[in-house]
Write an enzyme that holds these catalytic residues in place. Structure first.
Site, PDB file in Angstrom:
ATOM      1  N   LYS A   1      28.910 -75.137 -55.887  1.00 17.02           N
ATOM      2  CA  LYS A   1      28.100 -75.818 -56.906  1.00 17.02           C
ATOM      3  C   LYS A   1      27.595 -77.159 -56.389  1.00 17.02           C
ATOM      4  O   LYS A   1      26.412 -77.498 -56.554  1.00 17.02           O
ATOM      5  CB  LYS A   1      28.935 -76.040 -58.164  1.00 17.02           C
ATOM      6  CG  LYS A   1      28.230 -76.848 -59.241  1.00 17.02           C
ATOM      7  CD  LYS A   1      29.214 -77.319 -60.287  1.00 17.02           C
ATOM      8  CE  LYS A   1      30.178 -78.357 -59.738  1.00 17.02           C
ATOM      9  NZ  LYS A   1      31.167 -78.820 -60.737  1.00 17.02           N
TER      10      LYS A   1
ATOM     11  N   GLY B   1      45.864 -75.263 -55.767  1.00 15.58           N
ATOM     12  CA  GLY B   1      47.216 -75.582 -56.205  1.00 15.58           C
ATOM     13  C   GLY B   1      48.263 -74.709 -55.562  1.00 15.58           C
ATOM     14  O   GLY B   1      49.292 -75.189 -55.066  1.00 15.58           O
TER      15      GLY B   1
ATOM     16  N   HIS C   1      25.423-107.619 -55.001  1.00 17.73           N
ATOM     17  CA  HIS C   1      24.017-107.662 -55.419  1.00 17.73           C
ATOM     18  C   HIS C   1      23.094-107.423 -54.232  1.00 17.73           C
ATOM     19  O   HIS C   1      23.388-107.879 -53.120  1.00 17.73           O
ATOM     20  CB  HIS C   1      23.720-109.045 -56.026  1.00 17.73           C
ATOM     21  CG  HIS C   1      22.323-109.185 -56.524  1.00 17.73           C
ATOM     22  ND1 HIS C   1      21.901-108.611 -57.706  1.00 17.73           N
ATOM     23  CD2 HIS C   1      21.247-109.831 -55.996  1.00 17.73           C
ATOM     24  CE1 HIS C   1      20.632-108.909 -57.890  1.00 17.73           C
ATOM     25  NE2 HIS C   1      20.205-109.647 -56.868  1.00 17.73           N
TER      26      HIS C   1
ATOM     27  N   THR D   1      38.903 -70.558 -57.012  1.00 17.73           N
ATOM     28  CA  THR D   1      37.663 -70.878 -57.710  1.00 17.73           C
ATOM     29  C   THR D   1      36.940 -72.045 -57.067  1.00 17.73           C
ATOM     30  O   THR D   1      35.739 -71.988 -56.810  1.00 17.73           O
ATOM     31  CB  THR D   1      37.957 -71.195 -59.187  1.00 17.73           C
ATOM     32  OG1 THR D   1      38.443 -70.014 -59.836  1.00 17.73           O
ATOM     33  CG2 THR D   1      36.694 -71.658 -59.901  1.00 17.73           C
ATOM     34  N   CYS D   2      37.644 -73.127 -56.784  1.00 13.30           N
ATOM     35  CA  CYS D   2      36.985 -74.346 -56.312  1.00 13.30           C
ATOM     36  C   CYS D   2      36.213 -74.106 -55.023  1.00 13.30           C
ATOM     37  O   CYS D   2      35.041 -74.462 -54.913  1.00 13.30           O
ATOM     38  CB  CYS D   2      38.009 -75.460 -56.105  1.00 13.30           C
ATOM     39  SG  CYS D   2      37.276 -77.006 -55.536  1.00 13.30           S
TER      40      CYS D   2
ATOM     41  N   ARG E   1      25.162 -73.728 -78.990  1.00  8.78           N
ATOM     42  CA  ARG E   1      25.361 -73.523 -80.417  1.00  8.78           C
ATOM     43  C   ARG E   1      25.820 -74.771 -81.144  1.00  8.78           C
ATOM     44  O   ARG E   1      25.657 -74.882 -82.360  1.00  8.78           O
ATOM     45  CB  ARG E   1      26.377 -72.409 -80.641  1.00  8.78           C
ATOM     46  CG  ARG E   1      27.786 -72.743 -80.157  1.00  8.78           C
ATOM     47  CD  ARG E   1      28.726 -71.594 -80.391  1.00  8.78           C
ATOM     48  NE  ARG E   1      30.090 -71.923 -79.974  1.00  8.78           N
ATOM     49  CZ  ARG E   1      31.125 -71.089 -80.098  1.00  8.78           C
ATOM     50  NH1 ARG E   1      30.944 -69.888 -80.604  1.00  8.78           N
ATOM     51  NH2 ARG E   1      32.323 -71.464 -79.708  1.00  8.78           N
TER      52      ARG E   1
ATOM     53  N   TYR F   1      30.253 -78.873 -69.289  1.00 11.08           N
ATOM     54  CA  TYR F   1      29.784 -79.496 -68.047  1.00 11.08           C
ATOM     55  C   TYR F   1      29.224 -78.480 -67.064  1.00 11.08           C
ATOM     56  O   TYR F   1      28.262 -78.770 -66.337  1.00 11.08           O
ATOM     57  CB  TYR F   1      30.880 -80.352 -67.412  1.00 11.08           C
ATOM     58  CG  TYR F   1      32.021 -79.602 -66.783  1.00 11.08           C
ATOM     59  CD1 TYR F   1      31.987 -79.260 -65.443  1.00 11.08           C
ATOM     60  CD2 TYR F   1      33.145 -79.242 -67.519  1.00 11.08           C
ATOM     61  CE1 TYR F   1      33.026 -78.579 -64.839  1.00 11.08           C
ATOM     62  CE2 TYR F   1      34.194 -78.557 -66.927  1.00 11.08           C
ATOM     63  CZ  TYR F   1      34.137 -78.227 -65.597  1.00 11.08           C
ATOM     64  OH  TYR F   1      35.166 -77.538 -65.010  1.00 11.08           O
ATOM     65  N   ILE F   2      29.768 -77.266 -67.023  1.00 13.10           N
ATOM     66  CA  ILE F   2      29.250 -76.260 -66.099  1.00 13.10           C
ATOM     67  C   ILE F   2      27.833 -75.858 -66.483  1.00 13.10           C
ATOM     68  O   ILE F   2      26.937 -75.755 -65.641  1.00 13.10           O
ATOM     69  CB  ILE F   2      30.187 -75.041 -66.050  1.00 13.10           C
ATOM     70  CG1 ILE F   2      31.547 -75.431 -65.478  1.00 13.10           C
ATOM     71  CG2 ILE F   2      29.574 -73.919 -65.220  1.00 13.10           C
ATOM     72  CD1 ILE F   2      32.589 -74.327 -65.506  1.00 13.10           C
TER      73      ILE F   2
ATOM     74  N   GLU G   1      25.455 -78.770 -65.684  1.00 14.76           N
ATOM     75  CA  GLU G   1      25.249 -78.921 -64.245  1.00 14.76           C
ATOM     76  C   GLU G   1      24.273 -77.878 -63.715  1.00 14.76           C
ATOM     77  O   GLU G   1      23.332 -78.201 -62.964  1.00 14.76           O
ATOM     78  CB  GLU G   1      26.591 -78.817 -63.518  1.00 14.76           C
ATOM     79  CG  GLU G   1      27.482 -80.034 -63.715  1.00 14.76           C
ATOM     80  CD  GLU G   1      28.876 -79.852 -63.151  1.00 14.76           C
ATOM     81  OE1 GLU G   1      29.536 -80.875 -62.885  1.00 14.76           O
ATOM     82  OE2 GLU G   1      29.317 -78.696 -62.972  1.00 14.76           O
TER      83      GLU G   1
ATOM     84  N   CYS H   1      33.602 -75.571 -57.440  1.00 14.04           N
ATOM     85  CA  CYS H   1      33.220 -76.935 -57.073  1.00 14.04           C
ATOM     86  C   CYS H   1      32.385 -77.021 -55.806  1.00 14.04           C
ATOM     87  O   CYS H   1      31.345 -77.684 -55.775  1.00 14.04           O
ATOM     88  CB  CYS H   1      34.468 -77.803 -56.877  1.00 14.04           C
ATOM     89  SG  CYS H   1      35.814 -77.498 -58.006  1.00 14.04           S
TER      90      CYS H   1
ATOM     91  N   THR I   1      40.596 -79.369 -59.872  1.00 14.74           N
ATOM     92  CA  THR I   1      41.256 -79.039 -58.608  1.00 14.74           C
ATOM     93  C   THR I   1      42.266 -80.093 -58.159  1.00 14.74           C
ATOM     94  O   THR I   1      43.396 -79.743 -57.787  1.00 14.74           O
ATOM     95  CB  THR I   1      40.198 -78.806 -57.519  1.00 14.74           C
ATOM     96  OG1 THR I   1      39.402 -77.681 -57.889  1.00 14.74           O
ATOM     97  CG2 THR I   1      40.843 -78.561 -56.167  1.00 14.74           C
TER      98      THR I   1
ATOM     99  N   ALA J   1      34.043 -86.138 -62.766  1.00 11.51           N
ATOM    100  CA  ALA J   1      32.601 -86.323 -62.662  1.00 11.51           C
ATOM    101  C   ALA J   1      31.893 -85.071 -63.139  1.00 11.51           C
ATOM    102  O   ALA J   1      32.361 -83.949 -62.904  1.00 11.51           O
ATOM    103  CB  ALA J   1      32.205 -86.635 -61.222  1.00 11.51           C
TER     104      ALA J   1
ATOM    105  N   GLU K   1      27.001-103.395 -59.909  1.00  8.95           N
ATOM    106  CA  GLU K   1      27.404-104.756 -60.247  1.00  8.95           C
ATOM    107  C   GLU K   1      27.477-104.971 -61.762  1.00  8.95           C
ATOM    108  O   GLU K   1      28.184-105.853 -62.245  1.00  8.95           O
ATOM    109  CB  GLU K   1      26.453-105.780 -59.630  1.00  8.95           C
ATOM    110  CG  GLU K   1      25.027-105.740 -60.145  1.00  8.95           C
ATOM    111  CD  GLU K   1      24.123-106.742 -59.433  1.00  8.95           C
ATOM    112  OE1 GLU K   1      24.458-107.940 -59.457  1.00  8.95           O
ATOM    113  OE2 GLU K   1      23.109-106.323 -58.855  1.00  8.95           O
TER     114      GLU K   1
ATOM    115  N   ALA L   1      49.179 -59.311 -56.926  1.00 13.25           N
ATOM    116  CA  ALA L   1      50.614 -59.361 -57.199  1.00 13.25           C
ATOM    117  C   ALA L   1      50.865 -59.376 -58.694  1.00 13.25           C
ATOM    118  O   ALA L   1      50.144 -60.044 -59.446  1.00 13.25           O
ATOM    119  CB  ALA L   1      51.235 -60.596 -56.557  1.00 13.25           C
TER     120      ALA L   1
ATOM    121  N   ARG M   1      30.794 -81.500 -75.446  1.00 14.60           N
ATOM    122  CA  ARG M   1      31.824 -81.755 -76.451  1.00 14.60           C
ATOM    123  C   ARG M   1      33.107 -82.225 -75.774  1.00 14.60           C
ATOM    124  O   ARG M   1      33.518 -81.698 -74.751  1.00 14.60           O
ATOM    125  CB  ARG M   1      32.096 -80.480 -77.258  1.00 14.60           C
ATOM    126  CG  ARG M   1      33.139 -80.630 -78.360  1.00 14.60           C
ATOM    127  CD  ARG M   1      33.171 -79.389 -79.237  1.00 14.60           C
ATOM    128  NE  ARG M   1      33.544 -78.206 -78.467  1.00 14.60           N
ATOM    129  CZ  ARG M   1      34.794 -77.781 -78.287  1.00 14.60           C
ATOM    130  NH1 ARG M   1      35.805 -78.476 -78.794  1.00 14.60           N
ATOM    131  NH2 ARG M   1      35.038 -76.680 -77.598  1.00 14.60           N
TER     132      ARG M   1
END
Length: 459
Positions: free
Chosen positions: A51, A16, A442, A42-43, A202, A181-182, A185, A48, A318, A348, A447, A117, A208
Site C-alpha cells: 500500500k 508478530g 524555520h 498482511t503487512c 454509510r 483508513y484503508i 487511503e 502496509c 504491525t 498514520a 514549527e 496449522a 470514525r
C-alpha cells in the site's frame, strides 16, 4: 523439553509471529512456525508495504503538475503504467521481503512449515500435510482479513485490499466502499494514479474513531483532490453489464443513483483469522468478533495458548504486534512478566494529505477531564507559492490540570514522519510549556507545533 516436540509452536508468519519465534529461538528455545500462505503476513504481502509503495507511486503525477508551476519545463504528467512497470516491480519487492523474513527466521534455528496449522488440544498442533507436533506453548498470530458484505453482487464482483495488488488491469473507474483508513487511503491512491474515484460510506463522516475536527478537515481535502466522496450512502446492489467499451460493473446506491465502474473495492472492516483453527473446541474463549480473548500478558483462557497481533483485536498495527510478540517472549521464556504497552501508540493514515496522530482525540480527552485545545490550519509555503488551495492542520489537546499534552494531530505532507517525533515527547509526558520552550525550525510546516500560544477552545 520434557517430552514435547517443541518449546514453542507459532501459528502465523506475520510480523508478530515471526518476531516472537525468532527471538525465542535465538534465546535457545526449540521453535516451529507454520504459515499457510506467504511469510510476512498482511503487512508485508498484502497490507502496509504494498500500500505504501502505491502511495509513493500516486504522488508523482501531482508532483509533475507542481513542478511545472515551479518553472520546470517538459514535465507533463504521463500515463501510469500499472501492468508493465509498477505491478511487476511491486511483486518482485514483496518476494524479496518474503525471502528476508524466511531467511531470518530460519537462521535463528526455527523450523518453518509452509502449511495450515490447527489446534487439536492444549499442546498439539496438526498441519495440513498430515504431520502432528506437540508443543509446550502455542502462539496464535494469524492476524486478520478483510471481508465482503452480503450486498447482492458483492461476493461475485467485489474485491478487497487482498486482491487489489494483483489486478491484471488498472481500473479507470473505481468505487471504494467504506470510510475507514484503508478505504480513504485507497481512494486517495487511485485518484493520484489517474483513476476516476468514487467513495461511498454509510456513516455520517469518514474515519470514525479519529478526531472529529480532523475528520471534517480531511473529508474536505479529499473532495478537493477530486475524489467523489459521499457519506450516508451504501451499495444497494451490483451486477456486471455490457457496455460499448466492454463489460463493467453497474452499481446502484441506496439513494437511487446508478453508476458504472471497472472495479468495486470493499474496505468495510476486518475480522480476526480464527475460523477453523480449533480454538473454541479446546477451550479458548473468543470475543463477539471472533478475536482471541487474552489477558494483559497475551495469555488465552487455555494457559498454554497465547495470541498476539490483529487476531486479538487490541490495536491492529504491525509495530504493536511486534511489541506484543517481544513481551510474550520476555514473559514465557525469559522469566520476566511483561505487559505490552498500548498507551500513546502513534499511527498514520496515508491519505493525501497524510494524517498522523498520537494520544487522545479532542472528544475522548474531554470525556476524561477539562482540556485546552490548540489548533492552527494554514497554507504551507510550498503550496501557497503556486496557488494550491491546500492547508495543513496542527492540533494539540492539553490537560488543564497538569498541562500535559494528551494528544497530537497533524494533517499535511509528511505527517506520518512528524508524528513519530511528537510521540516520543508525549510518551515522556511533555507539557505544553515543554513545547513552548522548544525553538522553532524555520521555515518549516512543523514549527507550528511549538508556536501555538493561545488555546482555540477551552472547557
Amino acid at each position: 523439553m520434557s517430552g514435547f516436540d517443541y518449546d514453542l509452536f507459532v501459528i502465523g508468519g506475520g510480523s508478530g509471529g515471526v518476531r516472537a519465534g525468532r527471538v525465542a529461538a535465538e534465546g535457545g528455545a526449540k521453535v516451529a512456525l507454520a504459515e499457510e500462505f506467504r511469510m510476512g503476513g498482511t503487512c508485508v504481502i498484502r497490507g502496509c508495504v504494498p500500500k505504501k509503495l502505491m502511495v509513493f507511486a500516486s504522488q508523482y503525477g501531482p508532483a509533475a503538475d507542481a513542478a511545472r508551476a515551479y518553472g520546470w519545463q517538459g514535465n507533463a504528467r504521463g500515463e501510469f503504467d500499472w501492468a508493465g512497470t509498477f505491478r511487476p516491480a511491486l511483486h518482485a519487492e514483496l518476494e524479496r521481503l518474503e525471502g528476508i523474513y524466511t531467511k531470518n527466521l530460519g537462521n535463528s534455528g526455527a523450523d518453518i512449515f509452509h502449511a495450515r496449522a490447527t489446534i487439536k488440544d492444549a499442546h498439539t498442533v496438526v498441519l495440513s500435510t498430515g504431520e502432528t507436533f506437540s508443543a509446550k506453548h502455542i502462539l496464535v498470530a494469524t492476524g486478520g482479513r478483510p471481508f465482503l458484505p452480503d450486498t447482492p453482487g458483492a461476493h461475485e464482483l467485489g474485491i478487497t485490499s487482498n486482491e487489489v495488488f494483483n489486478l491484471d488491469d488498472f481500473p479507470k473507474r473505481i468505487l471504494i466502499v467504506g470510510g475507514g483508513y484503508i478505504a480513504c487511503e485507497f481512494a486517495c491512491v487511485f485518484n493520484g494514479l489517474g483513476a476516476h474515484v468514487a467513495q461511498w460510506y454509510r456513516g455520517a463522516q469518514i474515519l470514525r474513531g479519529f478526531d472529529d475536527e480532523v475528520r471534517g478537515f480531511l473529508a474536505e481535502h479529499i473532495r478537493e483532490r477530486g475524489v467523489d466522496l459521499h457519506v450516508g450512502l451504501e451499495v444497494e446492489r451490483m451486477e456486471r453489464r455490457a457496455t460499448e467499451d466492454g463489460d463493467a460493473i453497474w452499481v446502484k446506491g441506496t439513494d437511487g443513483r446508478e453508476e458504472m465502474f471497472d472495479q468495486v473495492l470493499f474496505a468495510t472492516g476486518r475480522v480476526p483469522n480464527t475460523d477453523g483453527l480449533g480454538l473454541e473446541e479446546v477451550g479458548v474463549k473468543l470475543g463477539r468478533g471472533g478475536e482471541v480473548v487474552v489477558d494483559d500478558y497475551s495469555q488465552s483462557t487455555v494457559p498454554s495458548i497465547y495470541a498476539v497481533g490483529d487476531v486479538t483485536n487490541r490495536i491492529a498495527l504491525t509495530p504493536v504486534a511486534i511489541r506484543e510478540g517481544m513481551a510474550f517472549v520476555e514473559t514465557v521464556f525469559n522469566g520476566n512478566p511483561t505487559k505490552p504497552d498500548h498507551e500513546n501508540v502513534a499511527s498514520a493514515v496515508f491519505t493525501q494529505p497524510e494524517y498522523g496522530t498520537v494520544g487522545l482525540s479532542e472528544e475522548d480527552a474531554r470525556t476524561q477531564e477539562k482540556i485546552d485545545v490548540y489548533s492552527a490550519a494554514f497554507r504551507p509555503m510550498q503550496k501557497s507559492f503556486i496557488g494550491v488551495n491546500e492547508r495543513v492542520l496542527f492540533k494539540l489537546v492539553v490537560s488543564q490540570e497538569t498541562q500535559k499534552v494528551l494528544g497530537c494531530h497533524i494533517v499535511g505532507e509528511g505527517a506520518g514522519e512528524m508524528i513519530q517525533m511528537a510521540a516520543v515527547a508525549i510518551k515522556m509526558g511533555a507539557t505544553k510549556a515543554d513545547f513552548d520552550r522548544t525553538v522553532a525550525v524555520h521555515p518549516t510546516m512543523s514549527e507550528e507545533i511549538v508556536l501555538m500560544k493561545s488555546p482555540t477552545r477551552s472547557d
